[in-house]
Structures are given as structure tokens and as C-alpha cells.
Design a protein around this motif. Structure first.
Motif, PDB file in Angstrom:
ATOM      1  N   ALA A 133       2.299   0.557   9.134  1.00  0.00           N
ATOM      2  CA  ALA A 133       1.651  -0.062   8.174  1.00  0.00           C
ATOM      3  C   ALA A 133       2.385  -1.523   7.909  1.00  0.00           C
ATOM      4  CB  ALA A 133       1.681   0.658   6.868  1.00  0.00           C
ATOM      5  N   ALA A 151       1.001   3.509   2.198  1.00  0.00           N
ATOM      6  CA  ALA A 151       1.661   3.484   3.710  1.00  0.00           C
ATOM      7  C   ALA A 151       2.606   2.704   3.714  1.00  0.00           C
ATOM      8  CB  ALA A 151       0.390   3.166   4.684  1.00  0.00           C
ATOM      9  N   MET A 152       2.641   1.437   3.309  1.00  0.00           N
ATOM     10  CA  MET A 152       3.741   0.539   3.489  1.00  0.00           C
ATOM     11  C   MET A 152       4.960   0.832   2.761  1.00  0.00           C
ATOM     12  SD  MET A 152       1.538  -2.919   2.945  1.00  0.00           S
ATOM     13  CE  MET A 152       2.311  -4.192   3.927  1.00  0.00           C
ATOM     14  N   PHE A 153       4.790   1.307   1.457  1.00  0.00           N
ATOM     15  CA  PHE A 153       5.771   2.075   0.564  1.00  0.00           C
ATOM     16  C   PHE A 153       6.558   3.329   1.607  1.00  0.00           C
ATOM     17  CE2 PHE A 153       7.245   5.629  -2.192  1.00  0.00           C
ATOM     18  CZ  PHE A 153       8.022   4.833  -2.724  1.00  0.00           C
ATOM     19  N   ALA A 154       5.604   4.225   1.923  1.00  0.00           N
ATOM     20  CA  ALA A 154       6.189   5.110   2.745  1.00  0.00           C
ATOM     21  C   ALA A 154       7.109   4.871   3.885  1.00  0.00           C
ATOM     22  CB  ALA A 154       5.066   6.199   3.201  1.00  0.00           C
ATOM     23  N   GLU A 155       6.492   3.879   4.652  1.00  0.00           N
ATOM     24  CA  GLU A 155       7.256   3.323   5.708  1.00  0.00           C
ATOM     25  C   GLU A 155       8.828   2.567   5.368  1.00  0.00           C
ATOM     26  OE1 GLU A 155       5.228   1.565   8.965  1.00  0.00           O
ATOM     27  OE2 GLU A 155       3.714   2.944   8.992  1.00  0.00           O
ATOM     28  N   LEU A 156       8.636   1.793   4.170  1.00  0.00           N
ATOM     29  CA  LEU A 156       9.504   1.268   3.873  1.00  0.00           C
ATOM     30  C   LEU A 156      10.634   1.896   3.576  1.00  0.00           C
ATOM     31  CD1 LEU A 156      10.768  -1.683   2.559  1.00  0.00           C
ATOM     32  CD2 LEU A 156       9.916  -0.924   0.411  1.00  0.00           C
ATOM     33  N   TYR A 172      11.820   7.151  -4.363  1.00  0.00           N
ATOM     34  CA  TYR A 172      10.609   8.260  -4.664  1.00  0.00           C
ATOM     35  C   TYR A 172      10.634   8.337  -6.114  1.00  0.00           C
ATOM     36  CZ  TYR A 172       8.537   8.592  -0.133  1.00  0.00           C
ATOM     37  OH  TYR A 172       7.649   8.336   1.007  1.00  0.00           O
ATOM     38  N   SER A 219       0.773  -1.238   0.067  1.00  0.00           N
ATOM     39  CA  SER A 219      -0.082   0.027   0.117  1.00  0.00           C
ATOM     40  C   SER A 219       0.867   1.252   0.119  1.00  0.00           C
ATOM     41  CB  SER A 219      -0.759  -0.209   1.180  1.00  0.00           C
ATOM     42  OG  SER A 219      -0.190   0.042   2.306  1.00  0.00           O
TER      43      SER A 219
END
Lengths: 127, 127, 127, 127, 127, 127
Positions: free
Chosen positions: B56, A94-99, C116, A92
Motif C-alpha cells: 500500500a 492498509a497504509m496505516f498497517a504498513e506504516l 495502535y 487507508s
């Protein structure tokens, strides 16, 4: 790039297995490039297929780790392809951002640890 | 290395928060080294605490990604400390083995992609 | 390691110039190792001597940049030797701490930018 | 990319602070990309603002170190943006040329040191 | 480390093949470590055996390339083991010296090319 | 980019030597970029000319090692230019394919060695 239509039987066999394993009907450029060297194509696909299969880690986690390493290495092709693969596996926003936050932080503290010449704690050493 | 006993109040406050957050009674060398620069100690711990909190992604996944990046960067201190942290968070032998396999493979294909000058597929480009 | 006493005349000439230029009476291991290959010893020392001389940038700034790159690359020998060299050139504890903070942050944002897939702003492109 | 006009209040607050701190009226793509993850935007900007402020090292030196690390890591976006930032902070053509010469040389000798397996001199070891 | 005496049959089979292929009577630590994960041991050895076999490039050239990459990546274990392997394959002192010179220079110009943001010449682009 | 027509005499002298040495009638962008800093242009060309000359290693082997390092470092300009140079020096399709296979494998096992924290074998240590 070797397209399916112009590929020989051993390359086609790998392309077919990639499409079947990934349940897709196209081949991305990475494999078309490796097709210039069938032994590397076969070996690399065989290794990727074995490594990325579900096991102690699920496919989504594996794809995110692959993306994390690719982002850390700053490989544009690999970032683009494994972002797509991780998205397909369920990553998701959110997962990408945390990764990415973890990847960035790890790269920062990796250099702080080396720059400060931090000695490995006795408790962290393998027995 | 700045030990707790010799640390000033702002360093002790960070050390206390590290121990409370991690439910442990000791501080590893990385933080003792950063304690020479309290603003960096505070900022780095604050960032790590925020980034590594459950979200997440669960803490185990985050620790494994941290270890994956550290192994890819070949930072001996970080590999040792985050292997320990990932183990504590639940990483089994089988998970470690699969994690390393993905890290190794990603590093291999990152170079094949660049060496073969593979162009990014249109489907992989951000819209 | 080739020690001064056992070195031939061309190696001794480089060793003498290193000691004279640096106003010191010893040779560190890096140069003793390169002495196995006199052309590389001469060329490398000649380049280092030219590059690290005062110019548009002062020697302290140059040594800190050298250390920054070495810490980013995680080269233990280079971190140790260039920390010593930067200290000798005037790097204070506070300067070291800020230097490492910049190195850490640059390594973090380098990966955020790549992960990104941030496109270069038109204003940043060379004309 | 999240543009100012479409950003929520917490993202706008960071964008406003970036523009005020840098005395500029635009936001570069890096921050617009991070705006997809407001906590990372806030944390990263907060860290950059703290680290890049004048201190024991002046802003120009810090920007040149940032550029040196980015060039060493070969991050195209970061090279472009920090070349512009260093230019704005006063980096002349001659300073840029010397900076790159140091970065190049450090990358060369880092590998010579590792390839020759040079042992760290006793004098360089932290006490 | 998994020693031969304590290894299971699938690990022993790989160890036997390593010793037979390399015409040696011992196993180095790398393989003993991978033996904790038999699938990775088998896959990695299988790949190494295939890749390092004589082909369009002779074994000495391949070992020197392996060492060049390892020195560039600054992997201490890999530098030590592949220096030994290249020596065994016939690398002389003079060859080692020239190899390291090329590795150092490539690392230098890689950063000059990126730092100067050099555009790829039309003649160098793949058709 | 500094073109020949607009270059001063010291830059032209280097450009002339590059063309004579390489038996070609054009200058690639790398050197035109470095021409902004004549001392770096002269020093870098002088080093490259010395290092890449035939010696204990032949020019083709040296170009392939240069390409291997560039691919490992993921420097797009350097990969493009040294692929062309290696082709000109005689690298066949089969040699390129094997070269990339070794580069990929070395990058994989470099991380397995570090991630598994493999201790250097006594036999591999320099005496």
C-alpha cells in the motif's frame, strides 16, 4: 485551554488561519493549550503550516511521517491527532498497517545496530 | 563481522538473498554483524524483506519513514544506511530536506503536547 | 579526565573502592570524568555499588539488564562499557545474541502498542 | 479490536497458537489490535515466540529484560503487560524492585556519560 | 556544508544575522548543513533567535536547559555545541556539574515513575 | 502504595524527612510506590535531596531543568509533579512558556543535527 470566545485578537487570528488552512470549523486542544503563550502559538503554527504544505513531498506522506515519529516517540496526544490527520489526508487501513510495521521494524533494527556496535560502512559515509 | 567467504551455508543463503533482493553485489556491516547469530539474521532479514516490499506504500515512502524514525532516534548507523537506501530509492535533495523538517517539527510538537499536558480531543479518540 | 595521580583524597577513596569492589587495577573513563564533581562521583558510585551487588538478581542478570537499557537508549559509551562488564560477569556469545534479540523486539512492540493505541487490558491493571 | 469470534482463519490460527504456547485461555488486547493486519500479527507473534523461547537465557530473564526496556521507553501498555508476564514467569517483589533500580540507574548514567562527553576506553573497543 | 563564500544571498543574510546576534565571526557546522535547505535555515534560525532571546528566563538558564535536553537525548553534536554556548553565557564548572546531576536524576526517576506505574496524584492534575 | 500509617520505621523516617525538607504535610504517590523497596526509597530520596539542594544553581532553575527533561522524555507523572514543584519554587506562567519553547526547539534541532549527520566543529571538541 483558551477557547475562541475568550481569545484575544492575535490568538483568534491564528485560530482563524488554522481553520481556513485545514478547511475545518474547530480547533483541537493542542492549539488551545499553546494559546496561553501567543508567541509560541504563532511561531509553531507558522512552522507547521510552512512545513506541512505540499512540496517535494505530498501532504499525505508528510502526515504519515509525522505519525511515524509520534508513534516512535510514544506521544499519545500526537498519535491520536496525527492518525486523524493522516486519515483525513487519505491514509487507508492498509497504509496505516504498513506504516506501523516500518516504524516497529526501524525501532528494532536501530537497537540491533547500536547494541552490536556496528561500524558505519565507508560507502555510507558522506563524502 | 562475518564476511561472505568465512560464512556458513545458512548465513550465505541470507547474504545471497539480500544481494538478489537489493540488486547489489555487497553486504553492509549491519548484516555482517547479525551473522554472529544466524537465527536473528534470518528473522530480521525476513521481516525487513516482507515489510519493505512494495504494498500500500511504495518503497521510497517506506525508506523515508525508516530514515525519519532513525533520525528521530538518533541512531548514527541507521541514519547513514537508510539515507543511502532512500537516495537509491529516489529521494531527492528537496525530499530529504522536507523529510527532516517534518521530523524536527514532530519532535518539537511531541514535547509541547506532553509538556502542556494536552488532553486528547474527544474527536481523536478511537471509537 | 582526572587521573589517580592527580586526584585528591576523596576522589582517590572512590577510585580505590571501585578497584577493590571490581577486583581490577584500573579506572575507566566514566569515573575519571565524574571526578570533576566529587559529590556526583561519590553518590553515583555509591548507588551503582549498592544496586549492582548480588541480591534477588545475580550480577550477570543485572549487567545484562544494564546493557539492554543502554542499547535501547543508544548510548555508545554505556554499550561498550557494559558489554565488557557483562562479558566479565559471564555473558556468553549466545546470551548476548538472545539479549539483543529481546531488546530489539521490545523496542518494536513498544511502538506497535503505542501506534495502535492499544488499551491496557483490565487484567493487567494494578489492583 | 478483533475478537476471536469475529476473526478469520489465519487470525484464529495465531490466536490459538498464542493460547497454546502461553497455556492460557485468553488473548490480550495487543494481539487483538494487530489482528487488523494479519501479516504483522503473524510476523510479530512468530518473532516473539522464537525470541522468548528458552535458550541461553531463561524465560524469566527474558521477560525481565523486556520489562526493563519497556519501562525505560515508558510504554504504559508494555509495562503493564510485561510486568504481568514477568510475574507469571516467577518474578518476585524483590526481583522487580532490583530490576527497576537497575533500569533507573542505567538511565541516569547513560546521560552522565553522554553529558560529560566521555570517550570510550581503548579496552572497551571491539577488536 | 555550505560555506559563506559559496552561499547565495538568502543564506548569507541568515549567516550574517547569526554572527551579529551572537557577536562572533564564524558559523558552526549545524547552520552550514541547514544551508542546503534555505527555508529550513531561515525558519530554524528565526525560531532559535526568538526563543533564546532574554525574556522571563535569562539566556544562561535557557542555554543550560537546551544542554540538559540535548544530554538527555544523547545528541553528540548538540551536547558539544550547547556546552560551548552555555559556557560562553556564563556556566561555571560547578553549574555544569549540578546541571548534569539533575539531568541524570530526572532520567532515573522518570523510569522509576513509569516502571512502578505510579498514578498521578489528584493535587498534581491540572484543574 | 504504602501509606504513612502502614509504613515501617525506616520508610516513615524517609517520609518524615521528605515532609520536613519540603515543608509540606503530605507525601506524593511516587514515594509511596518506592516505599515497597526501602533501599531504593532511601537511596533515591537521599540523591534527590542532595541534588536539588541550593548550590551553584538555585532550586527554581533545578526544578525547571527537571521539568524540561521530564517533558522531553514524555513522562506524564513526572511532568505533573515537577510542574507543581516548579510552580511552588516560583515558576511563573511566562517562565513555563519559555521553558517549553526551549524544550521543543532543542528536541527539533537535536534531530536536525543527527539527520543531517552534522560533524562536530573542531572548536566544540573538548581539549
Amino acid at each position: 485551554m483558551i477557547e475562541y470566545a475568550e481569545a484575544g485578537p492575535e490568538v483568534r487570528a491564528v485560530f482563524d488561519d488554522i481553520m481556513a488552512t485545514r478547511q475545518t470549523d474547530w480547533i483541537n486542544n493542542f492549539w488551545k493549550a499553546l494559546a496561553h503563550d501567543p508567541p509560541t502559538l504563532q511561531r509553531t503554527w507558522g512552522s507547521v503550516k510552512q512545513i506541512m504544505a505540499p512540496g517535494a513531498l505530498d501532504p499525505l506522506t508528510k502526515e504519515m511521517v509525522y505519525l511515524a515519529v509520534s508513534a516512535s516517540n510514544q506521544c499519545p496526544y500526537c498519535i491520536a491527532s496525527h492518525t486523524a490527520a493522516a486519515r483525513k489526508a487519505g491514509m487507508s487501513d492498509a497504509m496505516f498497517a504498513e506504516l506501523m510495521a516500518v516504524v516497529g521494524m526501524a525501532n528494532e533494527t536501530n537497537r540491533l545496530a547500536s547494541g552490536y556496535q556496528v561500524e558505519i560502512d565507508g560507502r555510507f559515509r558522506p563524502i
